[in-house]
Each structure stands twice: as C-alpha cells, then as structure tokens.
Design a protein around this motif. Sequence first.
Motif, PDB file in Angstrom:
ATOM      1  N   LYS A 160      92.390 -48.242  -5.968  1.00 17.18           N
ATOM      2  CA  LYS A 160      91.301 -47.478  -5.382  1.00 17.18           C
ATOM      3  C   LYS A 160      89.945 -48.068  -5.773  1.00 17.18           C
ATOM      4  O   LYS A 160      89.713 -48.410  -6.933  1.00 17.18           O
ATOM      5  N   LYS A 161      89.068 -48.164  -4.795  1.00 18.44           N
ATOM      6  CA  LYS A 161      87.714 -48.626  -5.031  1.00 18.44           C
ATOM      7  C   LYS A 161      87.057 -47.755  -6.110  1.00 18.44           C
ATOM      8  O   LYS A 161      87.169 -46.534  -6.099  1.00 18.44           O
ATOM      9  N   GLY A 162      86.376 -48.393  -7.060  1.00 16.38           N
ATOM     10  CA  GLY A 162      85.703 -47.666  -8.125  1.00 16.38           C
ATOM     11  C   GLY A 162      86.503 -47.581  -9.402  1.00 16.38           C
ATOM     12  O   GLY A 162      85.935 -47.390 -10.478  1.00 16.38           O
ATOM     13  N   ASP A 163      87.831 -47.727  -9.315  1.00 13.73           N
ATOM     14  CA  ASP A 163      88.658 -47.744 -10.517  1.00 13.73           C
ATOM     15  C   ASP A 163      88.349 -49.015 -11.301  1.00 13.73           C
ATOM     16  O   ASP A 163      88.210 -50.101 -10.732  1.00 13.73           O
ATOM     17  N   ASN A 164      88.252 -48.906 -12.628  1.00 18.15           N
ATOM     18  CA  ASN A 164      87.797 -50.035 -13.443  1.00 18.15           C
ATOM     19  C   ASN A 164      88.699 -51.261 -13.305  1.00 18.15           C
ATOM     20  O   ASN A 164      88.217 -52.369 -13.065  1.00 18.15           O
ATOM     21  N   THR A 165      90.004 -51.075 -13.446  1.00 18.47           N
ATOM     22  CA  THR A 165      90.915 -52.220 -13.326  1.00 18.47           C
ATOM     23  C   THR A 165      90.857 -52.817 -11.930  1.00 18.47           C
ATOM     24  O   THR A 165      90.881 -54.047 -11.762  1.00 18.47           O
ATOM     25  N   THR A 166      90.767 -51.960 -10.911  1.00 20.32           N
ATOM     26  CA  THR A 166      90.636 -52.445  -9.541  1.00 20.32           C
ATOM     27  C   THR A 166      89.420 -53.349  -9.396  1.00 20.32           C
ATOM     28  O   THR A 166      89.502 -54.447  -8.825  1.00 20.32           O
ATOM     29  N   GLU A 167      88.289 -52.907  -9.923  1.00 25.56           N
ATOM     30  CA  GLU A 167      87.049 -53.666  -9.762  1.00 25.56           C
ATOM     31  C   GLU A 167      87.083 -54.970 -10.555  1.00 25.56           C
ATOM     32  O   GLU A 167      86.572 -55.994 -10.094  1.00 25.56           O
ATOM     33  N   MET A 168      87.678 -54.965 -11.745  1.00 27.35           N
ATOM     34  CA  MET A 168      87.786 -56.200 -12.527  1.00 27.35           C
ATOM     35  C   MET A 168      88.711 -57.199 -11.834  1.00 27.35           C
ATOM     36  O   MET A 168      88.426 -58.395 -11.766  1.00 27.35           O
ATOM     37  N   HIS A 169      89.823 -56.701 -11.280  1.00 24.84           N
ATOM     38  CA  HIS A 169      90.722 -57.581 -10.534  1.00 24.84           C
ATOM     39  C   HIS A 169      90.055 -58.105  -9.265  1.00 24.84           C
ATOM     40  O   HIS A 169      90.285 -59.248  -8.860  1.00 24.84           O
ATOM     41  N   ASP A 665      55.129 -61.424 -17.582  1.00 25.87           N
ATOM     42  CA  ASP A 665      54.317 -60.210 -17.731  1.00 25.87           C
ATOM     43  C   ASP A 665      55.185 -59.021 -18.117  1.00 25.87           C
ATOM     44  O   ASP A 665      56.328 -58.890 -17.662  1.00 25.87           O
ATOM     45  N   ALA A 666      54.624 -58.142 -18.933  1.00 29.84           N
ATOM     46  CA  ALA A 666      55.281 -56.869 -19.230  1.00 29.84           C
ATOM     47  C   ALA A 666      54.961 -55.893 -18.102  1.00 29.84           C
ATOM     48  O   ALA A 666      53.829 -55.812 -17.645  1.00 29.84           O
ATOM     49  N   VAL A 667      55.971 -55.170 -17.635  1.00 30.42           N
ATOM     50  CA  VAL A 667      55.788 -54.178 -16.576  1.00 30.42           C
ATOM     51  C   VAL A 667      56.623 -52.947 -16.903  1.00 30.42           C
ATOM     52  O   VAL A 667      57.564 -52.998 -17.694  1.00 30.42           O
ATOM     53  N   SER A 668      56.262 -51.856 -16.284  1.00 28.35           N
ATOM     54  CA  SER A 668      57.017 -50.618 -16.410  1.00 28.35           C
ATOM     55  C   SER A 668      57.650 -50.334 -15.061  1.00 28.35           C
ATOM     56  O   SER A 668      56.959 -50.310 -14.035  1.00 28.35           O
ATOM     57  N   VAL A 669      58.976 -50.162 -15.042  1.00 27.78           N
ATOM     58  CA  VAL A 669      59.680 -49.998 -13.774  1.00 27.78           C
ATOM     59  C   VAL A 669      60.550 -48.755 -13.792  1.00 27.78           C
ATOM     60  O   VAL A 669      60.967 -48.276 -14.852  1.00 27.78           O
ATOM     61  N   LYS A 670      60.798 -48.262 -12.583  1.00 28.93           N
ATOM     62  CA  LYS A 670      61.689 -47.121 -12.400  1.00 28.93           C
ATOM     63  C   LYS A 670      62.943 -47.611 -11.691  1.00 28.93           C
ATOM     64  O   LYS A 670      62.873 -48.429 -10.780  1.00 28.93           O
ATOM     65  N   VAL A 671      64.104 -47.120 -12.123  1.00 36.74           N
ATOM     66  CA  VAL A 671      65.360 -47.513 -11.491  1.00 36.74           C
ATOM     67  C   VAL A 671      65.479 -46.799 -10.152  1.00 36.74           C
ATOM     68  O   VAL A 671      65.545 -45.570 -10.091  1.00 36.74           O
ATOM     69  N   ALA A 672      65.476 -47.590  -9.061  1.00 32.43           N
ATOM     70  CA  ALA A 672      65.468 -47.006  -7.722  1.00 32.43           C
ATOM     71  C   ALA A 672      66.845 -46.988  -7.080  1.00 32.43           C
ATOM     72  O   ALA A 672      67.183 -46.060  -6.339  1.00 32.43           O
ATOM     73  N   ARG A 673      67.662 -48.013  -7.350  1.00 31.28           N
ATOM     74  CA  ARG A 673      68.955 -48.101  -6.673  1.00 31.28           C
ATOM     75  C   ARG A 673      69.914 -48.912  -7.530  1.00 31.28           C
ATOM     76  O   ARG A 673      69.517 -49.898  -8.148  1.00 31.28           O
ATOM     77  N   ALA A 674      71.166 -48.489  -7.580  1.00 32.49           N
ATOM     78  CA  ALA A 674      72.203 -49.227  -8.299  1.00 32.49           C
ATOM     79  C   ALA A 674      73.396 -49.374  -7.368  1.00 32.49           C
ATOM     80  O   ALA A 674      74.133 -48.430  -7.139  1.00 32.49           O
ATOM     81  N   ASP A 675      73.563 -50.571  -6.810  1.00 26.82           N
ATOM     82  CA  ASP A 675      74.606 -50.831  -5.818  1.00 26.82           C
ATOM     83  C   ASP A 675      75.766 -51.558  -6.489  1.00 26.82           C
ATOM     84  O   ASP A 675      75.689 -52.760  -6.754  1.00 26.82           O
ATOM     85  N   LEU A 676      76.852 -50.822  -6.765  1.00 30.18           N
ATOM     86  CA  LEU A 676      77.995 -51.416  -7.453  1.00 30.18           C
ATOM     87  C   LEU A 676      78.711 -52.446  -6.596  1.00 30.18           C
ATOM     88  O   LEU A 676      79.239 -53.439  -7.113  1.00 30.18           O
ATOM     89  N   ASP A 677      78.770 -52.219  -5.272  1.00 29.41           N
ATOM     90  CA  ASP A 677      79.454 -53.170  -4.395  1.00 29.41           C
ATOM     91  C   ASP A 677      78.790 -54.544  -4.455  1.00 29.41           C
ATOM     92  O   ASP A 677      79.465 -55.570  -4.473  1.00 29.41           O
TER      93      ASP A 677
END
Length: 719
Positions: A160-169, A665-677
């Motif tokens: 199944k998509k998202g399962d850790n072993t599935t994604e590592m394989h 340069d040092a900057v301050s950022v906000k996490v906007a999106r995390a795309d695992l695919d």
Amino acid sequence: MGKGKKAGKRLTKKELVQKLAVLFQSNPKDCFPVKTIFRKLELNTHPLKMLCMDILYDLIDEGALIQPETNVFMLKPITYQRTEKEESIDPEKDTFVGVLKVSKDFAFLETDSKILSHDIFIPLENLKNGKTGDKAVARILEWPEGAKNPVGEVIDVLGKKGDNTTEMHAILAEYGLPYTYPEEVEAAANLIPEEIPAQERAAREDFRQVTTFTIDPRDAKDFDDALSIRKMGNLWEVGVHIADVTYYVKERSIIDKEAINRATSVYLVDRTIPMLPERLCNKLCSLRQDEEKVAYSVIFLMNDEAEVKDFRIVHTIIKSNRRFVYEEVQDILEKNGVAEQYDEGRPRPEQHTHDEYISGALKPEGEFALECITLDKLAKKLRANRFADGAINFDRYEVRFEIDEEGKPLSVYFKTSKDANKLVEEFMLLANRTVAEFIGKVPRNRKAKTFVYRIHDLPDPEKLDNLSQFISRFGYRLKTTGTKTEVSKNINAMLHEVSGKPEQNLIETISLRAMQKAKYSTENIGHYGLSFDYYTHFTSPIRRYPDMMVHRLLTRYIDQKGRSASQEKFEELCEHCSAMEQTAASAERSSIKYKQVEYMKERLGEVFQGTISGVTEWGMYVELDENKCEGMVPARSLGDEYFEYDERNYCLIGRQSGKIFRLGDAVSVKVARADLDKKQLDFILAEEKNDYPDNPLAVLPEKKLRPNSKAAKKSRRRK
C-alpha cells in the motif's frame, strides 16, 4: 505580446508536461539547453518559463530526465531488465514504479515518472493480484501502433502506498536496485559449512591469542574489519584483519554472480540491502566476538612515530576478544584525557598524554584501554602525516533519523566523526594504501600487474576558480595555482579558516562540488583527496565487490604466483562497480529526502530559520538550520515583481525593489507544502522576517537604483 495579436489560451501544467514528454520522447538521445526548450515549446512569458523549470526539476527528481550540464536536460536512457538466464553485469531495468488504479475490466499503473506521458495499461491477467492504491513495479511489453497507452505487466506488488516498507522498496525499484534476495542464492549460502577445516587452519598465520577487537556502529551486524596490537621489542605490531569473504564465495559461483550484479550493499535510512546473503554477511564472514574467523590481514611493524618499518600481507585465523561500538572507545579516550573531541555536556577530565599510559606512569581506565590509547596515538600520527602530505580534510556530518517501529521519523540528529571513528579510519587507509603500493609500485622498467585501484582525479580548474571567486565574497582567499600538494594545502587552510563560522557548511558544500568523484579503475592515477599515489579498497569485502576483486588478485599474485589478470575484464567490472556505487548513493539520498519530507509534513505552517543553499532563476533552495532539511522557495512566491538571476554573484535581484537574495543569506521560512510522492518540500518566506541587517553572510552590496528609474520613484513613494 505585440499589438493586434490575440492572446492564446494559457497552458496548464498538465498540457506543459505533455509537451515536454513529446519533445524528449521524440528525441531520446538529444540534449536540450533550457533556452532551446523555451523556444521549441514557444514559452514566451516568465510564468510559463518558471512553470517549465519546476516541471523539469520534478522530472529529474523522479528519475525521468538527467542533467548532463547546468541548464541542459535530456531523457534518461531506457534500460533493460536482467533475466535469470543472463549472468549479466548490467542491473538497470526498463521498469516503472507507480500506483495501481484497478477497474472491473482493466487497470492502469499511474507512474511516478511523468515523462512517460501516458499511464501504463495493465490487462487484468497481468495484474498479479494488485489492487487500487497499491504501489507496484511494471514493465512495458509493447506500445502498439496508434495506441494511446503502452501495454505492460506488473512484475511485483510492493504494498500500500504510504507504508514505510512499500516506499523504501519503491525507492530501490526506481533506481533498478534489488529489494529482495533470490531464494536460490540464499539456499547456496546455507549449504556452506560453518566449520573451518584443520588443513585450512594450519595453512594460515594464527592470531587467535593476540588481543584483537572490532569497532563498529551500534547497529552494525556485518563486521568487516578488526584490529590487533602487541608489543614486539621496541616496535608495535598492528594487525588490520579483514573478513576473508573470497574463502567462502568462489569465483563464478551463483553467490558471486549475484554479488557482481549488486556490486555494493545499499544503506537506506532504516535498513541495509546487503550485497551478500545474510548467512554470509552477518554470520560466516562477519568477525564476531569470541568466534574463530578466517581473515586476510596486513600486519604492520611500527615505531612510536607510526613509521612503518615492515609489513606483510597474509591469510590468518583470528578470534575477536571484544566487539566495541564507536561510543565505547570514544568514552575510553575521553575518560583517560587523550581525546581531541569530547561529548557536549560532559565535564572534561584532567588531560594526559598517550605516553603517560603507554610508559606505565599512569594506569588507564576501561576494558582494553591501553590498546585503544596506543592505537589512538599511532592513528593521530598517521593522520597528521597524511595532512602534511596534502590530504584534504573534509569532516562532514551525516543526517540521521530516530524512527519508530513503523519507520516514522521522530527526530533528526547529526552524526560526526570523532577520535574513535578516526582511529579505525586511519588504519583502514593505511592497509588500503599498502596493498595498492605492494602491487602497483614496481621498478621503472617493469609493468605492474592488472589491479583494481580507487582513483580520484584533480579538481576541475574552472570549478576551483569559481570556488575561489565565491569564497572571496565572504572575505576568504584560495590560491588555485601551484603543485597539486600546494593547492590541496591551500584548500585545507581555507577549510580550517571557515571552521565554526556561520558559512562553514555552505562553503564546505561548494568546495565538495569542485572535487571530482572517486571511482574504480585498473588505470592508476592516484587519489588526489587522500594525497596517495597508490590506493585501493581492500577493507570492506562484505559490502563492496571491488574489495573482493582485490582479495582475489592478491591471492593470485602472492600465493599462486599467477600471471597478470585480464585488464579488459577487470576494467569492465570497475566501471560497473563505479556506476552501481553512484546508483546506491542516489537511492540512499532519496531515502533521506523521503524521511525529511515525511518529518516536515507534520510541521506545515511552522516557521524555521534557514540558509539559502542554492540559487536558480526559478527560485532558491533553503536548508533549515535545525534539521538540515532542504526545500525550494519558488521565485513566483516572492511577490509580484520579477526577480533576475545573477549567475555570477549567486543571487536573485528584484527588478523593481532591488531586493537581493544571496547564496548563504539567512532567511526565515514557513513550511508550505510537503509532497511525499515527489520527495519535495516547498517553503515561502515568513512575513516580515526577511531582513537581516546583522547577517555576517551579507557580503554583497545592495544593488543601487538609478535615481530616475521607476523602481527608485516607487521606493521614494513608499518612504
């Protein structure tokens, strides 16, 4: 757009992906500079160009495209599946990884590789019991004339998509790497007897009564190397004992053929994919405590200054007295006051010299403490000599994760090399160098026999000049002319100067990019980074096939007095092993990136301090200071104005405001999106957090505005 021309319909991302797919698939062997892509696809507006760049880099991340040069793209060559009948050393595959979508009468594999512009049609009889939402590996069987989709078959259902072993394989499958071990190879390994015959014991030099121990990471199971030490008159006898893998793995056997195909073990975030069957790598070959083991050893006679007075390369039988982890040896060195690095938060004991313990003036604390202290002293002498000869000192940290039983990342930490790590490293380097010199260093009128070397070429002069120009913006100087030793010493001096400074990580990263990649070859050119004229890999045969080749060649030349082996054969193997090493490294980085994105996915909307680690015309990469996760701040998210990319000065400059974003340069950022695919993080600049007047990295002058320019007038109005 000129007057009188009607604006056409704006391309969607899906349409642009389709156009790019057609362009690259129609010209599979051609390289396209980015400007040529813009022209061929008639991308005349800045937003379309930026969208195109986003897609191109997505396709690189997904393994569909490669980038042979800066801003040049081409289709990744389609490769071929290794069948059971081929004992081929080409492991690449014409397979695709994706997610299954199954309906009543047919199914599709929605591929992660979007350069394949259509999903793969899977007849139900080729589904291998896959279900909707399963990640699977499929192979294209045919693409009939006029058909919209290629027809394929599922080779394996990963889970199944998202399962850790599935994604590592899935990561392994994307890079054409194996994620299971063939049953017939494991069965062959299980037939190998554990007992060492009396005849074999008698033929080997016996080190079972000599103090010997291994030093490895806490989670290690495959112990490649062990160290022994004893006093011999006024000299030290130090043994570097390496698992004698080729005693068990015979050339051209089914185990050997599988090892050739793999060429290396692969180390993902949460698992090891071994080169050899588990029975061999973790049991028979592994130099485990209190077990008699066969080894291939380099035995050194050294004085107190770590000068090698004599050595021999011999087959041995050993018995490790103790299995140390690095932290235990480090603790011994720290407790006795001879370490250079100490754990933070621990009070430093009274400092002592190694000789106070070695002479007997002081009694050391800890199991085998005197042996550890003596080896540490000799290793530090070796290390000092190596750097005096011009070796480059890159002391980099490794990003590691604390993960739970399901593979979910709980925290990020950094692994650094301390005295105990360096102790082992120096003796492994010495053994590798000695073995290479033993075969390769011959009189001028003789030709050296075919051998496997680990080579590292000189840095590219243009890249060195670029590095010199870059660091000058931080106030550092790097002289790039002179002998190779002089240049390497200049690099070391610069790296020492930046140590502990805010810009250290950035400059070290840029410096590494200026270096060539090390590789395997039968043609020796030396190892620039280590400043060795001769170098090989002899010390890790459980996890690297080149070390097995070196063991066999040594035995052929020493014990069997054999003629020189075929250079053509071994050069082909060297090229294969070099390629597999790079592939494995890419998969390892991909697994780290996946875990970083997974870790940050639960931190959407949070603000982090970071450093601009890369600048391109489509945006800037930012590495977070806290956990070293890297993400992209797209140029289109920087506001309404257009930002120009200044390639020479590594910065983006706002056309209207003159605002500059510089590399470092040092900057301050906000996490906007995390795309695992896509294993991709997107950041946006945190509001009102983007000006750093006290930033020590802000070394470029702000761009001055022309007095009567629109930007200057706009700026005056704001004031």
